[in-house]
Scaffold this motif. Structure first.
Motif, PDB file in Angstrom:
ATOM      1  N   PRO A 119     138.407 -10.492  85.841  1.00 42.64           N
ATOM      2  CA  PRO A 119     138.284  -9.113  86.338  1.00 42.64           C
ATOM      3  C   PRO A 119     139.539  -8.283  86.102  1.00 42.64           C
ATOM      4  CG  PRO A 119     137.472 -10.673  87.971  1.00 42.64           C
ATOM      5  CD  PRO A 119     138.149 -11.476  86.906  1.00 42.64           C
ATOM      6  N   THR A 120     140.698  -8.912  86.139  1.00 40.19           N
ATOM      7  CA  THR A 120     141.942  -8.190  85.857  1.00 40.19           C
ATOM      8  C   THR A 120     141.953  -7.680  84.420  1.00 40.19           C
ATOM      9  OG1 THR A 120     143.106  -9.618  87.437  1.00 40.19           O
ATOM     10  CG2 THR A 120     144.455  -8.361  85.889  1.00 40.19           C
ATOM     11  N   ILE A 121     141.542  -8.529  83.500  1.00 35.99           N
ATOM     12  CA  ILE A 121     141.480  -8.126  82.092  1.00 35.99           C
ATOM     13  C   ILE A 121     140.488  -6.988  81.903  1.00 35.99           C
ATOM     14  CG2 ILE A 121     140.773  -8.898  79.788  1.00 35.99           C
ATOM     15  CD1 ILE A 121     141.878 -11.688  80.555  1.00 35.99           C
ATOM     16  N   LEU A 122     139.337  -7.080  82.543  1.00 36.17           N
ATOM     17  CA  LEU A 122     138.322  -6.040  82.387  1.00 36.17           C
ATOM     18  C   LEU A 122     138.822  -4.703  82.930  1.00 36.17           C
ATOM     19  CD1 LEU A 122     135.064  -8.012  83.266  1.00 36.17           C
ATOM     20  CD2 LEU A 122     135.976  -7.441  81.002  1.00 36.17           C
ATOM     21  N   GLU A 123     139.483  -4.725  84.078  1.00 34.83           N
ATOM     22  CA  GLU A 123     140.001  -3.467  84.619  1.00 34.83           C
ATOM     23  C   GLU A 123     141.080  -2.885  83.718  1.00 34.83           C
ATOM     24  OE1 GLU A 123     142.064  -1.519  88.623  1.00 34.83           O
ATOM     25  OE2 GLU A 123     141.014  -3.438  88.752  1.00 34.83           O
ATOM     26  N   SER A 161     123.559  -7.464  82.297  1.00 35.41           N
ATOM     27  CA  SER A 161     122.847  -8.470  81.520  1.00 35.41           C
ATOM     28  C   SER A 161     123.496  -8.596  80.146  1.00 35.41           C
ATOM     29  CB  SER A 161     121.368  -8.111  81.377  1.00 35.41           C
ATOM     30  OG  SER A 161     121.210  -6.946  80.599  1.00 35.41           O
ATOM     31  N   ILE A 162     123.325  -9.754  79.544  1.00 36.45           N
ATOM     32  CA  ILE A 162     123.777 -10.019  78.180  1.00 36.45           C
ATOM     33  C   ILE A 162     122.622 -10.671  77.434  1.00 36.45           C
ATOM     34  CG2 ILE A 162     125.350 -11.357  76.726  1.00 36.45           C
ATOM     35  CD1 ILE A 162     127.466 -11.120  78.870  1.00 36.45           C
ATOM     36  N   ASP A 163     122.242 -10.093  76.314  1.00 37.12           N
ATOM     37  CA  ASP A 163     121.114 -10.594  75.529  1.00 37.12           C
ATOM     38  C   ASP A 163     119.860 -10.738  76.388  1.00 37.12           C
ATOM     39  OD1 ASP A 163     122.694 -10.724  73.259  1.00 37.12           O
ATOM     40  OD2 ASP A 163     123.216 -12.828  73.560  1.00 37.12           O
ATOM     41  N   GLY A 164     119.692  -9.817  77.321  1.00 35.08           N
ATOM     42  CA  GLY A 164     118.512  -9.836  78.175  1.00 35.08           C
ATOM     43  C   GLY A 164     118.577 -10.792  79.342  1.00 35.08           C
ATOM     44  N   VAL A 165     119.685 -11.499  79.498  1.00 36.32           N
ATOM     45  CA  VAL A 165     119.837 -12.461  80.596  1.00 36.32           C
ATOM     46  C   VAL A 165     120.652 -11.814  81.712  1.00 36.32           C
ATOM     47  CG1 VAL A 165     120.724 -14.721  81.292  1.00 36.32           C
ATOM     48  CG2 VAL A 165     119.735 -14.404  79.008  1.00 36.32           C
ATOM     49  N   GLU A 166     120.077 -11.740  82.896  1.00 35.01           N
ATOM     50  CA  GLU A 166     120.786 -11.181  84.041  1.00 35.01           C
ATOM     51  C   GLU A 166     122.005 -12.031  84.352  1.00 35.01           C
ATOM     52  OE1 GLU A 166     120.044 -10.092  88.784  1.00 35.01           O
ATOM     53  OE2 GLU A 166     118.387 -10.779  87.517  1.00 35.01           O
ATOM     54  N   GLN A 167     123.139 -11.372  84.599  1.00 38.22           N
ATOM     55  CA  GLN A 167     124.393 -12.075  84.789  1.00 38.22           C
ATOM     56  C   GLN A 167     124.692 -12.366  86.254  1.00 38.22           C
ATOM     57  OE1 GLN A 167     126.704 -12.961  81.876  1.00 38.22           O
ATOM     58  NE2 GLN A 167     124.495 -12.934  81.402  1.00 38.22           N
ATOM     59  N   LYS A 168     125.253 -13.553  86.492  1.00 37.67           N
ATOM     60  CA  LYS A 168     125.731 -13.889  87.829  1.00 37.67           C
ATOM     61  C   LYS A 168     126.867 -12.940  88.202  1.00 37.67           C
ATOM     62  CE  LYS A 168     125.055 -18.932  87.505  1.00 37.67           C
ATOM     63  NZ  LYS A 168     124.581 -19.312  88.842  1.00 37.67           N
ATOM     64  N   PRO A 169     126.975 -12.573  89.462  1.00 32.48           N
ATOM     65  CA  PRO A 169     128.121 -11.732  89.846  1.00 32.48           C
ATOM     66  C   PRO A 169     129.426 -12.482  89.666  1.00 32.48           C
ATOM     67  CG  PRO A 169     126.947 -12.532  91.789  1.00 32.48           C
ATOM     68  CD  PRO A 169     126.103 -12.902  90.608  1.00 32.48           C
ATOM     69  N   LEU A 170     130.487 -11.734  89.392  1.00 35.32           N
ATOM     70  CA  LEU A 170     131.811 -12.339  89.288  1.00 35.32           C
ATOM     71  C   LEU A 170     132.281 -12.780  90.666  1.00 35.32           C
ATOM     72  CD1 LEU A 170     133.651  -9.889  86.849  1.00 35.32           C
ATOM     73  CD2 LEU A 170     132.444 -12.003  86.281  1.00 35.32           C
ATOM     74  N   ASP A 171     132.890 -13.952  90.730  1.00 28.84           N
ATOM     75  CA  ASP A 171     133.506 -14.418  91.977  1.00 28.84           C
ATOM     76  C   ASP A 171     134.943 -13.928  92.092  1.00 28.84           C
ATOM     77  OD1 ASP A 171     131.259 -15.962  92.886  1.00 28.84           O
ATOM     78  OD2 ASP A 171     131.793 -17.487  91.401  1.00 28.84           O
ATOM     79  N   GLY A 172     135.540 -13.570  90.966  1.00 29.76           N
ATOM     80  CA  GLY A 172     136.929 -13.137  90.971  1.00 29.76           C
ATOM     81  C   GLY A 172     137.087 -11.683  91.351  1.00 29.76           C
ATOM     82  N   ILE A 173     138.316 -11.323  91.702  1.00 34.27           N
ATOM     83  CA  ILE A 173     138.681  -9.936  91.992  1.00 34.27           C
ATOM     84  C   ILE A 173     139.850  -9.552  91.094  1.00 34.27           C
ATOM     85  CG2 ILE A 173     137.899 -10.071  94.396  1.00 34.27           C
ATOM     86  CD1 ILE A 173     140.878 -10.296  95.186  1.00 34.27           C
ATOM     87  N   SER A 174     139.942  -8.295  90.752  1.00 29.73           N
ATOM     88  CA  SER A 174     141.036  -7.854  89.895  1.00 29.73           C
ATOM     89  C   SER A 174     142.366  -7.929  90.640  1.00 29.73           C
ATOM     90  CB  SER A 174     140.790  -6.423  89.421  1.00 29.73           C
ATOM     91  OG  SER A 174     141.921  -5.932  88.728  1.00 29.73           O
ATOM     92  N   MET A 175     143.389  -8.342  89.913  1.00 37.62           N
ATOM     93  CA  MET A 175     144.738  -8.395  90.461  1.00 37.62           C
ATOM     94  C   MET A 175     145.541  -7.147  90.102  1.00 37.62           C
ATOM     95  SD  MET A 175     145.431 -12.385  89.384  1.00 37.62           S
ATOM     96  CE  MET A 175     147.066 -12.508  90.078  1.00 37.62           C
ATOM     97  N   ALA A 176     144.907  -6.181  89.474  1.00 41.01           N
ATOM     98  CA  ALA A 176     145.626  -4.994  89.016  1.00 41.01           C
ATOM     99  C   ALA A 176     146.252  -4.212  90.168  1.00 41.01           C
ATOM    100  CB  ALA A 176     144.690  -4.092  88.214  1.00 41.01           C
ATOM    101  N   TYR A 177     145.733  -4.379  91.383  1.00 38.29           N
ATOM    102  CA  TYR A 177     146.307  -3.667  92.525  1.00 38.29           C
ATOM    103  C   TYR A 177     147.737  -4.118  92.811  1.00 38.29           C
ATOM    104  CZ  TYR A 177     145.603  -7.779  95.554  1.00 38.29           C
ATOM    105  OH  TYR A 177     145.661  -9.025  96.120  1.00 38.29           O
ATOM    106  N   THR A 178     148.115  -5.274  92.273  1.00 36.23           N
ATOM    107  CA  THR A 178     149.487  -5.782  92.487  1.00 36.23           C
ATOM    108  C   THR A 178     150.466  -5.262  91.451  1.00 36.23           C
ATOM    109  OG1 THR A 178     149.211  -7.764  91.107  1.00 36.23           O
ATOM    110  CG2 THR A 178     148.476  -7.911  93.400  1.00 36.23           C
ATOM    111  N   PHE A 179     149.992  -4.594  90.406  1.00 34.88           N
ATOM    112  CA  PHE A 179     150.873  -4.232  89.297  1.00 34.88           C
ATOM    113  C   PHE A 179     152.030  -3.339  89.744  1.00 34.88           C
ATOM    114  CE2 PHE A 179     147.640  -4.835  85.566  1.00 34.88           C
ATOM    115  CZ  PHE A 179     147.642  -6.191  85.823  1.00 34.88           C
TER     116      PHE A 179
END
Length: 800
Positions: free
Chosen positions: A488-492, A501-519
């Protein structure tokens, strides 16, 4: 996945293209170039709009202007200004190992990145290789993507199968779809073993997980001097003509060349590189000059090593001023109690580990220097995780010359180890240091790799650097974070959202949280409140500054032994991390109600995250998939190489028979008929100056050679090797008989065979040997069979 980097045209665009196509086809029909009948939808549209639709006179040719402006498929582009991302992950490096976090091993590249960026002293992994890597790339807890243990020892329970599902797309795939070039270099360790063969399937190879390019190895580890290499989807040989070859240098070369190529050909396209060298997982190997740098550096032993590291960590502010140094666990001896011979052996083993880490840091520095020279450094987010778990104690009390000894329940004699002490760190050994130094390198924490219930197993040093996006303020980041938070940090940072979804497959939610708030806020309150841990039946739970975990129930070096534990009867410990950074004061007896609350939270989180049932990896392994589907009869009609263990004849605990129908040349025949494994364990059936030979390498001193004294004449022969096991005991002995044309020509005892795997690093080969030879009486270069064979059959059966 063809065309996945091209956005689908909108409805208006599609209708415009249909209209253009209709006009073009109509003109071609009128001109007599083709006979057409329009598709129903086009015919209906034409009928409804007949009054308005202009007709194309037969005498008028169609021009480009008549068909409208050219329309190209829209190319996906990354958000403007998005940074490159270099994600670095080393292997089995404990928190107190590197100079960046107060350790004894100098890591100037890691140091420099920390001085320009941020250090995190409460970053946590999963306690083992594959689970950390799966969580790192998917942003989900390991059991939620079915990687609750390493891919070498999966079970059939949900959460542990080693099959990363399509519903857990990796950050590499998301970035690739978002306009990034993507590549992985080094260790993968994410592919189920039964999918690692040359026929795939390739869905869970790196190129199936979102990486455009892969160069490295698929399994847990490999020989630095003779690696089992894969490029994209094919096994390749390392360059044998380079006498100075070593994998860490090769990986850096390939990574630099890839960046140069991408930036030369697509200069506006950012890249995502995952660089995972595999260092410092065993084998601990390095160039000789780097080994020499560390002679005598660890003569103080593990007790004083921890004390010295702890003092440096305090001075550097790596750990809080009130942190306590935890004591040596029961079962590990005091350094001063050891004999002089043991001290000499153990220090040589840890010197090789330190040399491997320092050399890897040097090679990573070459990549960083290349980024600076290219002008890409300032807008590259570098995330450097030093270790995928704590330092490893899998070398056991004495260390090993061969990692394979631990896997195969072989206790190497001390005298034998001392006789080869000068080879440690070089190409002929697969060495690992003793458990005491694993504990020493994890200062100030308890325990080591595999132990997810304590920080010695899960706490790793993290540095982030991004000159254009992160302002260095010199302050430690002390928020509690987990490996799932990297994706999630990389994505933010890149401005790309996780897709539904990816290739029509519904995606599991991410368990991680972005660390960008610490920057830009060192004192920002931590945003991760709860995290569950489980590995090898070691359980832990974090919640708002509190930690509860089980006491380890078995030694890390007993991983190959079935040791049953009653999960519900385990002893639990409790720690207040707000005042006890290193888990030094167990409060379980003082605060029983708090412990019960934390235990309840663990079981709730375990159920939610597919951790249950908590079990030993020997449970639930029945019916494990294999590439061969349980076959016992194998026929080979042509040479082949790099067949993985799960696709090879299953010889462990079995009797077996190899029959080769061959034609030999006029000169004495040479070369391999069948082999599996290599220098660090395996077997080979081959011809030496025309004489049939069978060699079983059961590791170290345990070498068994059965050879005929007769050279075979030219022409056709049936050559057979038959092993009759004494019992179905794994690793047990038996008798090997060689016969030619129905006549026995040699017989001998093999007093020990492999217990765990024949080889997890080298494959099964027919007609030659690859990577390293099983026996020192032939070389890889002269291993090709000089005759021809019609068939080689391999039959496996239960002992009689």
């Amino acid at each position: 996945m063809t065309g996945r980097n091209t956005r689908r045209p909108g409805l208006a665009h599609a209708r415009r293209r249909i209209a253009q196509t209709t006009g073009i086809l109509g003109a071609l029909a009128v001109s007599g170039l083709c006979a057409l009948s329009a598709p129903p939808v086009l015919a209906q549209d034409t009928a409804q709009n007949n009054a308005q639709a202009p007709r194309v006179p037969q005498s008028v040719g169609l021009t480009a202007a008549d068909s409208g402006a050219p329309v190209w498929p829209e190319q996906t582009r990354a958000p403007a200004g998005a940074p490159n991302v270099l994600l670095i992950l080393t292997d089995d490096v404990g928190f107190g190992t590197t100079s960046t976090f107060g350790g004894p091993v100098p890591t100037p590249t890691f140091d420099a990145l920390a001085q320009q960026g941020l250090r995190y002293n409460q970053f946590n992994t999963t306690a083992l290789c594959s689970p950390t890597r799966a969580s790192l790339l998917t942003g989900r807890n390991p059991h939620n993507v079915n990687v609750g243990n390493v891919t070498n020892i999966p079970t059939g329970y949900e959460g542990y199968t080693s099959n990363i599902p399509d519903s857990a797309g990796t950050v590499a795939r998301i970035l690739s779809d978002g306009g990034f070039a993507t590549a992985m270099f080094g260790k993968s360790h994410l592919t189920p073993e039964w999918e690692m063969g040359p026929a795939g399937p390739f869905d869970r190879w790196p190129t199936g997980l979102g990486f455009d390019h892969f160069y490295g190895f698929l399994s847990a580890d490999t020989n630095q001097f003779a690696p089992n290499l894969v490029e994209d989807r094919r096994h390749i040989d390392y360059p044998r003509d380079d006498p100075d070859y070593i994998l860490d240098h090769d990986l850096a070369d390939k990574a630099i060349a890839w960046i140069d190529r991408e930036k030369a050909t697509t200069p506006d396209k950012p890249f995502f590189m995952y660089y995972a060298p595999g260092t410092a997982h065993t084998p601990h190997q390095a160039p000789k000059e780097w080994l020499e740098k560390f002679r005598g550096k660890f003569d103080m032993g593990w007790d004083k090593l921890r004390e010295q590291t702890f003092a440096r960590q305090k001075r550097m502010g790596v750990i809080p001023a009130n942190a306590q140094l935890t004591p040596r666990p029961e079962g590990l001896p005091a350094w001063d109690s050891l004999s002089a011979d043991k001290k000499r052996l153990y220090t040589r083993l840890i010197e090789a580990y330190a040399a491997a880490i320092a050399y890897s840091d040097h090679e990573i520095g070459r990549i960083v220097d290349a980024l600076k020279a290219s002008g890409e450094y300032d807008n590259t987010l570098i995330i450097f995780i030093q270790g995928d778990n704590g330092s490893s104690a899998e070398g056991g009390p004495n260390g090993t010359l061969f990692e394979q000894s631990m896997i195969n329940r072989y206790d190497e004699p001390l005298d034998y180890m001392l006789s080869r002490i000068d080879e440690i760190g070089g190409p002929n050994l697969y060495n690992h240091f003793p458990a005491g130094f694993a504990w020493g390198m994890d200062s100030p924490f308890q325990w080591y790799k595999q132990v997810a219930s304590h920080f010695g197993g899960v706490r790793n040093g993290l540095v982030m650097s991004w000159p254009k996006g992160i302002t260095h303020d010199g302050r430690m980041r002390e928020q509690f974070h987990y490996v799932t938070d990297i994706a999630p940090t990389i994505l933010e940072a890149t401005g790309i959202a996780a897709p539904a979804s990816i290739d029509g497959v519904e995606q599991k939610p991410l368990d991680g949280i972005s660390m960008a708030y610490t920057f830009d806020k060192a004192d920002a309150p931590g945003e991760r409140h709860t995290q569950v841990f489980e590995m090898m039946e070691n359980m832990g739970i974090y919640h708002d500054g509190w930690w509860a975990g089980t006491s380890p129930s078995r030694a890390a070096w007993d991983v190959a032994r079935n040791i049953k534990t009653d999960v519900m009867a385990r002893n639990w410990e409790l720690y207040d991390l707000t005042s006890d950074y290193s888990q030094s004061k167990d409060l379980a007896k003082a605060k029983p109600e708090k412990l019960r609350a934390m235990q309840g939270l663990f079981w709730a989180e375990a159920a939610k995250n597919h951790i249950l049932p908590i079990h030993d990896f020997s449970e639930g392994a029945q019916g494990r998939p294999t590439a061969t589907g349980g076959a016992t009869h194998f026929v080979y009609r042509s040479p082949m190489t790099h067949i993985v263990e799960s696709a090879a004849p299953p010889t462990i605990g079995k009797s077996w028979r190899i029959a080769a129908d061959v034609e030999l040349p006029q000169t004495p025949a040479q070369g391999v008929l069948v082999t599996q494994g290599g220098r660090f364990g395996g077997y080979a059936f081959y011809l030496e100056n025309g004489r049939p030979v069978f060699h079983y390498n059961a590791i170290g001193e345990r070498q068994y050679r059965i050879a005929s004294s007769e050279a075979l004449s030219p022409g056709e022969h049936d050559i057979v090797a038959r092993f009759a096991a004494d019992s179905n005991e794994r690793g047990g002995p038996g008798t090997l008989t060689i016969s030619v044309d129905g006549r026995e020509v040699a017989q001998g005892r093999i007093e020990a065979t492999m217990f765990g795997w024949v080889s997890h690093t080298e494959g099964f080969d027919v007609g030659s040997d690859t990577i390293t030879p099983v026996a020192d009486t032939y070389t890889i270069e002269n291993s090709t069979f000089t005759g021809t064979f019609k068939t080689i059959t391999f039959d496996v059966s239960d002992p009689e």
